[in-house]
Scaffold this active site. Structure first.
Site, PDB file in Angstrom:
ATOM      1  N   SER A   1       0.824  -1.209   0.000  1.00 51.00           N
ATOM      2  CA  SER A   1       0.000   0.000   0.000  1.00 51.00           C
ATOM      3  C   SER A   1       0.854   1.254   0.000  1.00 51.00           C
ATOM      4  CB  SER A   1      -0.894  -0.011   1.247  1.00 51.00           C
ATOM      5  OG  SER A   1      -1.474   1.246   1.488  1.00 51.00           O
TER       6      SER A   1
ATOM      7  N   TYR B   1      -3.232  -0.374  10.097  1.00 51.84           N
ATOM      8  CA  TYR B   1      -3.289  -1.041   8.786  1.00 51.84           C
ATOM      9  C   TYR B   1      -2.012  -0.784   8.002  1.00 51.84           C
ATOM     10  CZ  TYR B   1      -4.197  -1.384   3.793  1.00 51.84           C
ATOM     11  OH  TYR B   1      -4.083  -1.649   2.453  1.00 51.84           O
TER      12      TYR B   1
ATOM     13  N   LYS C   1       1.387  -3.289   6.762  1.00 56.30           N
ATOM     14  CA  LYS C   1       1.950  -3.391   5.409  1.00 56.30           C
ATOM     15  C   LYS C   1       3.455  -3.111   5.443  1.00 56.30           C
ATOM     16  CE  LYS C   1      -1.821  -4.271   3.036  1.00 56.30           C
ATOM     17  NZ  LYS C   1      -2.009  -5.563   2.337  1.00 56.30           N
TER      18      LYS C   1
END
Length: 341
Positions: free
Chosen positions: A129, A154, A158
């Site tokens: 991402s 989140y 990643k």
């Protein structure tokens, strides 16, 4: 096709990005093994992908954190490459449930990599991402920039997984790792059979907007109208999910070289929330009632990709227009107002 990389394990194969990629892999002639725990997806999506492609995948329902389950999958198939989508992905939810995100995303990847080592699989494409660049990175984002401090759990998962795969590659120089840093995928398969079907209230702009348009939700809240942007709303690099799926097929070619290869997957252009709303109305004729609310914690004013490296090394670039993204998303929503059955 490179026949040596013919058998592809797709984790999270029933999810939004995973199932669109599944179609492209099947149509390109690959043998696909799809695994998904169906926590936020439907096996119906895989069945529809198979119907579109006219070819079957081998599907398993299970969790990549389950070592015994992965043993069964790897033992039954001579897997050449793993394309790793499986994981939780809602930014706001990650701030409320960080343990769930670290457990699903990081622990799941550790278990997956252990099984890859055990069964001699040394090639992986990871669904990363743009959030790994962090909140202080200048735009446009370049792959040569260091990872920054992500603004939410989140994004942190990643970044951790990127570092994990980089460290594995450093310790085992026969590994080939591709990190695809996504920007903002939207849209749906042009057939209207596949699309974004989030459980509960959508976290992302487009599924929320289309659910307002179809009458499931009353109105859209735009988070912040006072940013230093052209119209005061946040600007993002939106790309068609089918362009993103195509990038995974192209990335398989990069796996012939060992080491870690990083690519931004975006259009190289930022669009505002109000541009999306106004273009959606122009394309579909559906007016979208909205209000301007307060800023949302963790949102950046603007970011977009420099996608030149993917264009040069993967021969990939986004080709589908914003109008096509929005028309396809609306077709999916109209034909599937409740998502997958």
């Amino acid at each position: 096709m490179n026949r040596q990389l013919n058998s592809i394990l797709v984790t999270g194969g029933a999810g939004y990005i995973g199932v669109h990629t599944l179609v492209q892999l099947l149509e390109a002639g690959y043998e696909v093994i799809a695994v998904d725990n169906l926590a936020n997806s439907s096996i119906e999506a895989v069945r529809r992908a198979e119907n579109i492609a006219g070819k079957r995948a081998t599907s398993y329902i299970g969790d990549i954190r389950d070592a015994d389950f992965l043993d069964q999958v790897f033992a039954r198939h001579a897997i050449d490459v793993v394309i790793h989508f499986a994981g939780l992905k809602a930014v706001g939810e990650s701030a409320q449930q960080p343990l769930a995100y670290y457990d699903n995303n990081v622990c799941g990847t550790v278990t997956l990599c252990r099984k890859m080592l055990k069964y001699g699989v040394r090639r992986i494409i990871f669904s990363s991402s743009a959030t790994v660049y962090g909140s202080d990175a200048p735009v446009p984002y370049l792959e040569t920039m260091p990872r920054g401090k992500p603004a939410n759990p989140y994004g942190a998962t990643k970044a951790i997984i990127e570092q994990l795969l980089t460290d594995i590659s450093g310790a085992s120089p026969d590994w080939s790792v591709v990190l695809l840093r996504y920007f903002n995928p939207i849209g749906a398969h042009p057939s209207g059979l596949l699309g974004d079907a989030p459980s509960g209230i959508p976290n992302n702009l487009l599924p929320y907007l289309t659910q307002v348009a179809v009458g499931k939700l009353a109105q859209l809240t735009v988070f912040g109208g006072d940013y230093d942007t052209q119209d005061g709303t946040c600007e993002r690099d939106y790309l068609h999910v089918m362009d993103l799926a195509d990038a995974h097929v192209k990335a398989l070619q990069a796996l012939t070289d060992v080491g870690v290869h990083i690519y931004n997957i975006g259009t190289g252009k930022a669009l505002s929330v109000l541009e999306i709303i106004n273009t959606f109305t122009a394309v579909t004729g559906q007016a979208i009632p909205y209000t301007i609310g307060p800023r949302r914690a963790g949102d950046l004013p603007v970011f977009w990709a420099d996608a030149g490296k993917a264009r040069k090394e993967l021969n990939w670039q986004a080709s589908r227009s914003l109008e096509q993204m929005l028309a396809d998303a609306w077709r999916w929503q109209q034909q599937n107002p409740e998502g997958y059955p």
